[in-house]
Design a protein around this motif. Structure first.
Motif, mmCIF file in Angstrom:
data_model
loop_
_atom_site.group_PDB
_atom_site.id
_atom_site.type_symbol
_atom_site.label_atom_id
_atom_site.label_comp_id
_atom_site.label_asym_id
_atom_site.label_seq_id
_atom_site.Cartn_x
_atom_site.Cartn_y
_atom_site.Cartn_z
ATOM 1 N N MET A 165 -13.897 -78.119 -71.367
ATOM 2 C CA MET A 165 -12.799 -77.161 -71.392
ATOM 3 C C MET A 165 -13.162 -75.863 -70.684
ATOM 4 O O MET A 165 -12.327 -75.248 -70.031
ATOM 5 N N VAL A 166 -14.428 -75.457 -70.820
ATOM 6 C CA VAL A 166 -14.877 -74.246 -70.111
ATOM 7 C C VAL A 166 -14.696 -74.432 -68.609
ATOM 8 O O VAL A 166 -14.218 -73.537 -67.907
ATOM 9 N N GLY A 167 -15.073 -75.624 -68.119
ATOM 10 C CA GLY A 167 -14.892 -75.893 -66.697
ATOM 11 C C GLY A 167 -13.440 -75.905 -66.286
ATOM 12 O O GLY A 167 -13.077 -75.411 -65.208
ATOM 13 N N ALA A 168 -12.584 -76.454 -67.142
ATOM 14 C CA ALA A 168 -11.158 -76.496 -66.819
ATOM 15 C C ALA A 168 -10.561 -75.099 -66.777
ATOM 16 O O ALA A 168 -9.761 -74.768 -65.892
ATOM 17 N N VAL A 169 -10.954 -74.243 -67.740
ATOM 18 C CA VAL A 169 -10.461 -72.861 -67.744
ATOM 19 C C VAL A 169 -10.989 -72.112 -66.530
ATOM 20 O O VAL A 169 -10.258 -71.358 -65.869
ATOM 21 N N ALA A 170 -12.274 -72.314 -66.198
ATOM 22 C CA ALA A 170 -12.851 -71.648 -65.027
ATOM 23 C C ALA A 170 -12.133 -72.084 -63.755
ATOM 24 O O ALA A 170 -11.902 -71.272 -62.844
ATOM 25 N N ALA A 171 -11.768 -73.371 -63.678
ATOM 26 C CA ALA A 171 -11.032 -73.857 -62.505
ATOM 27 C C ALA A 171 -9.708 -73.120 -62.366
ATOM 28 O O ALA A 171 -9.301 -72.748 -61.254
ATOM 29 N N GLY A 172 -9.033 -72.877 -63.487
ATOM 30 C CA GLY A 172 -7.765 -72.159 -63.426
ATOM 31 C C GLY A 172 -7.944 -70.724 -62.989
ATOM 32 O O GLY A 172 -7.223 -70.225 -62.112
#
Length: 461
Positions: A165-172
């Motif tokens: 999820m951290v990676g997904a938020v960072a991608a956004g």
């Protein structure tokens, strides 16, 4: 700790699972979990990157947005095959070499995605990157569970796998800035560099599964080396024999998932993964585009997608704290039913922006946060030499649903169904996930009703 003398040989038998369960998390564990969390950041980043880059890619190449369905699908097809093949390979040769090799492959082919100049080269790069990425989640989840003490195993798995999820938020957050300023390729240059930077820390700190080394009986020196780090006071030396309460298996490992009283639970776990990932990937792939098509700005569309990931980030932590107490089945069934209701609201035309972001957050909480719960359930259910295969097979079947989800959403859009049609359709598999979790309690009593403290139940050993 179990250390019993062997009367026939004079050696001592040490059960490595008992050593882990009696131990405490220390600097070694935190370093290993940090590396594994970093691997999972890549997984989440990649999931979101194409969704955010898609509108700019379509404009750059002069394509209708519905033509990008195969691009989403190519990566997901690679994930499907990679999850299953890498899971089986890891249960045979080890989690560490599979994770390191797959991370290197993912980095190289994500950079190839950024450099793609045609649809065939883009499809090939996405497929091969997905093939490497498919190894990450099943093996990272298995390793965290194998090194975490019994008393906080489920919570530790959920918290560490929240790196996704951290990676997904960072991608956004990064895509909201990178895509408008530098174009659709920019997130993939970063997404390809991260795994290559991770390789040296992985080579130094990523351990091998103690239980897997013990059950296979191979590489005792390697087992002793990692055990010195994980449990500094553990007995080591030529007179020590390391064991687990499991016998090594023969034959085709996928078939073993359906034997030993595991068939009903395995099939239901596959169905739950399949249905939930239809929702996850359809929403992740198309929500930013649909919000943009509804008249909002590109930045707002990106933040709507980020709200889903933020919901998953918070939801995973909270669920990790309550699953051990309340049990997998009631918690996850409630999550998926809530997701279905929210998806119906998300598809309503004219939804105000604050309501849109709030509902998107709750959807992320329920489906993105619920997926690590399914992975943790699989990790606690399957024995050591089936653990990566079991998690990987569930994720592989799930990612087949993820492969179909964006394609179905694209077909609905092509037929004029709009955002309302996409989200109404996505509510159906969310309801199915909730029903499958309830069926799990009836078809396989004792599995998932309450989060188990150990790993696989005795019937599965």
């Amino acid at each position: 700790m179990t250390a019993l003398p062997d009367s026939a040989t004079g050696s001592r038998s040490v059960n490595v699972t008992d050593l882990v369960d009696a131990g405490r998390l220390g600097r070694f564990h935190l370093g290993a979990f940090a590396v594994l969390g970093g691997c999972l950041v890549m997984d989440g980043f990649d999931l979101q990157a194409m969704g955010y880059a898609a509108p700019a890619l379509a404009r750059d190449w002069g394509l209708p947005i519905a033509r990008l369905g195969p691009v989403f699908g190519a990566g997901l097809l690679g994930l499907f095959l990679g999850s299953i093949l890498a899971g089986m390979a890891a249960d045979r040769i080890g989690r560490r070499p599979v994770l390191i090799g797959s991370t290197a492959a993912f980095g190289v082919f994500t950079l190839a995605t950024a450099a793609a100049g045609s649809m065939p080269s883009l499809l090939a790069a996405r497929f091969l990157a997905g093939l490497g990425l498919g190894a990450i989640m099943p093996n990272a989840t298995a390793l965290v569970g194998e090194y975490a003490p019994r008393r906080n195993r489920v919570a530790t798995m959920m918290i560490v796998t929240n790196g996704f999820m951290v990676g997904a938020v960072a991608a956004g957050a990064l895509s909201a800035w990178l895509v408008p300023a530098y174009g659709w390729r920019a997130p993939f240059w970063i997404g390809g560099a991260i795994p290559l930077v991770l390789l040296p820390p992985m080579a130094r700190w990523l351990p091998e599964s103690l239980q897997l080394l013990a059950v296979s009986g191979r590489r005792p020196a390697e087992l002793a080396r990692w055990l010195r780090h994980a449990a500094p006071g553990a007995p080591v030396g030529p007179g020590v024999r390391y064991t687990v309460r499991e016998a090594p298996r023969r034959g085709f490992v996928l078939v073993e998932l359906l034997r030993g009283g595991r068939a009903a639970a395995t099939v239901l776990l596959w169905l739950a993964n399949f249905a939930n990932m239809i929702v996850i990937y359809a929403v992740a792939s198309w929500l930013p585009t649909l919000v943009r098509e509804a008249g909002f700005s590109t930045a707002t569309a990106v933040w709507a997608g980020t709200a889903v990931q933020l919901g998953g980030l918070v939801g995973t932590v909270v669920l990790g704290l309550v699953l051990q107490r309340l049990g997998f089945v009631p918690v996850l069934a409630s999550c998926f039913a809530t997701a279905a209701a929210c998806l119906l609201v998300l598809g309503r035309p004219g939804l105000p922006l604050p309501a849109l972001l709030t509902v998107a957050f709750v959807v992320g909480w329920a489906v993105q946060g619920g997926q690590p719960g399914l992975n943790a359930l699989a990790a606690t259910f399957y024995p050591t030499d089936l653990r990566s295969t079991g998690i990987g097979a569930g994720l592989g079947v799930g990612r087949l649903g993820g492969f179909l989800g964006p394609l179905v959403a694209g077909a609905i859009l092509a037929r004029g169904g709009g955002a309302q049609g996409v989200f109404q359709a996505a509510a159906v598999p969310a309801v199915a996930s909730a029903l499958v979790m309830l069926a799990l309690r009836r078809a396989a009593p004792g599995v998932g009703a309450r989060a188990p403290e150990g790993h696989a139940p005795a019937a599965g050993r």
